[in-house]
Enzyme design. Sequence first.
Site, mmCIF file in Angstrom:
data_model
loop_
_atom_site.group_PDB
_atom_site.id
_atom_site.type_symbol
_atom_site.label_atom_id
_atom_site.label_comp_id
_atom_site.label_asym_id
_atom_site.label_seq_id
_atom_site.Cartn_x
_atom_site.Cartn_y
_atom_site.Cartn_z
ATOM 1 N N ASP A 18 29.502 56.122 53.723
ATOM 2 C CA ASP A 18 30.596 55.815 52.790
ATOM 3 C C ASP A 18 30.788 54.301 52.796
ATOM 4 O O ASP A 18 30.207 53.596 53.626
ATOM 5 C CB ASP A 18 31.887 56.511 53.267
ATOM 6 C CG ASP A 18 33.099 56.184 52.382
ATOM 7 O OD1 ASP A 18 32.953 56.143 51.148
ATOM 8 O OD2 ASP A 18 34.196 55.958 52.929
ATOM 9 N N SER A 19 31.648 53.827 51.897
ATOM 10 C CA SER A 19 31.973 52.398 51.867
ATOM 11 C C SER A 19 32.754 51.981 53.117
ATOM 12 O O SER A 19 32.784 50.815 53.465
ATOM 13 C CB SER A 19 32.822 52.107 50.639
ATOM 14 O OG SER A 19 33.992 52.899 50.687
ATOM 15 N N CYS A 81 30.780 59.516 49.553
ATOM 16 C CA CYS A 81 31.567 58.559 48.774
ATOM 17 C C CYS A 81 31.375 58.917 47.308
ATOM 18 O O CYS A 81 30.229 59.038 46.845
ATOM 19 C CB CYS A 81 31.032 57.154 49.055
ATOM 20 S SG CYS A 81 31.730 55.879 47.992
ATOM 21 N N GLU A 162 43.066 53.386 53.623
ATOM 22 C CA GLU A 162 42.187 52.767 54.634
ATOM 23 C C GLU A 162 43.022 51.955 55.635
ATOM 24 O O GLU A 162 42.697 51.852 56.809
ATOM 25 C CB GLU A 162 41.160 51.872 53.922
ATOM 26 C CG GLU A 162 40.078 51.317 54.797
ATOM 27 C CD GLU A 162 38.771 52.110 54.765
ATOM 28 O OE1 GLU A 162 38.535 52.875 53.822
ATOM 29 O OE2 GLU A 162 37.986 51.956 55.713
ATOM 30 N N CYS A 194 37.847 61.126 45.682
ATOM 31 C CA CYS A 194 37.585 59.983 46.546
ATOM 32 C C CYS A 194 37.711 60.523 47.963
ATOM 33 O O CYS A 194 38.654 61.285 48.250
ATOM 34 C CB CYS A 194 38.608 58.881 46.293
ATOM 35 S SG CYS A 194 38.498 57.527 47.464
ATOM 36 N N HIS A 196 38.673 59.327 50.549
ATOM 37 C CA HIS A 196 39.879 58.922 51.286
ATOM 38 C C HIS A 196 41.057 59.880 51.015
ATOM 39 O O HIS A 196 42.000 59.944 51.791
ATOM 40 C CB HIS A 196 40.345 57.536 50.828
ATOM 41 C CG HIS A 196 39.513 56.415 51.345
ATOM 42 N ND1 HIS A 196 38.226 56.192 50.940
ATOM 43 C CD2 HIS A 196 39.799 55.426 52.235
ATOM 44 C CE1 HIS A 196 37.756 55.122 51.553
ATOM 45 N NE2 HIS A 196 38.685 54.636 52.350
HETATM 46 N N1 DGL Z 1 35.636 56.591 49.630
HETATM 47 C C1 DGL Z 1 35.118 56.016 48.419
HETATM 48 C C2 DGL Z 1 34.965 57.081 47.339
HETATM 49 O O1 DGL Z 1 34.919 58.251 47.610
HETATM 50 C C3 DGL Z 1 35.932 54.964 47.765
HETATM 51 C C4 DGL Z 1 36.529 53.844 48.474
HETATM 52 C C5 DGL Z 1 36.075 52.519 47.949
HETATM 53 O O2 DGL Z 1 36.473 52.086 46.872
HETATM 54 O O3 DGL Z 1 35.293 51.928 48.664
HETATM 55 O O4 DGL Z 1 34.891 56.784 46.185
#
Ligand code: DGL
Length: 277
Positions: A18-19, A81, A162, A194, A196
Amino acid sequence: MPQKNNKQDNSRPIGIFDSGIGGLTVANAINKVLPHETLVYFGDTAHLPYGDKSPDSIKYYALRISQFLLKQNCKMIVIACNTASSLAYETVKEFVGKAVPVINVIDPVVQHVIRNKKIKHVGVIGTKGTIKSDIYHKKIKAASGRIEVSSLATPLLAPMIEEGFFDNKISRSIISSYLDSRKLSKIDSIILACTHYPLIRKEVEEYYKGSVNIIDTAGVVADHVRETLEKLKLSAVKKNKKPLHHFYVSDFTPSFEQSTKYFFSSKIHLEKMDFWS
Ligand code: DGL
């Protein structure tokens, strides 16, 4: 292009990226469903957030990370992600070829939505990158003409989560002002698109008070990972010993390590792995 490893060793780890640490929600769900599997997680915290990066940058990051996960001898790559799944899945798949299966977080959720006959109008919230790609809309429409899809970019949510900033007055106010959008006024279900967002599920539930069905994307993806491993006869053999997971980040800060406790149910230690410089 990586070669297929013919010596099938099912004890090899599952690679997840993931990011940042948001994808740990997916890693956590996989760990619950498949407690015997070893995980290698990579959070690209040096390039966080992915949501407002160009598609070319996301593809480049995703390729380099996949290369790293293959070097770790992973038997599968899970793109945990939505932004990278939207913009870089085909690129990663093409690069990896037949070496290992690649799972994105979008297709299993699309399948889950179209199988649910009660869903008539689904909302999608995610980063700018995910929503701009229009991928959920395109994939759901291609699979089922009967479902309406309304999408909304909610770019403040991932950085807020985050930072461990949720379940308070301000986060509730930000979430409500997004969900108040007219675009989402007719939905009966919502995809938290997302990785998160499982952390704000409770707040989204409180907002809708049961009037909208909230789709648990991490659980759906974890089930898909289990089914794929079973189908490909890649599942790890059950052992008494707990598997030894590794959690890498490209930029380490104590605040990232501190936040991991919200995303993964047991205490984890982050290791710095900087292959960018
Ligand atoms: N967790 C990432 C997603 O599912 C997004 C977070 C980011 O913008 O880095 O899109």
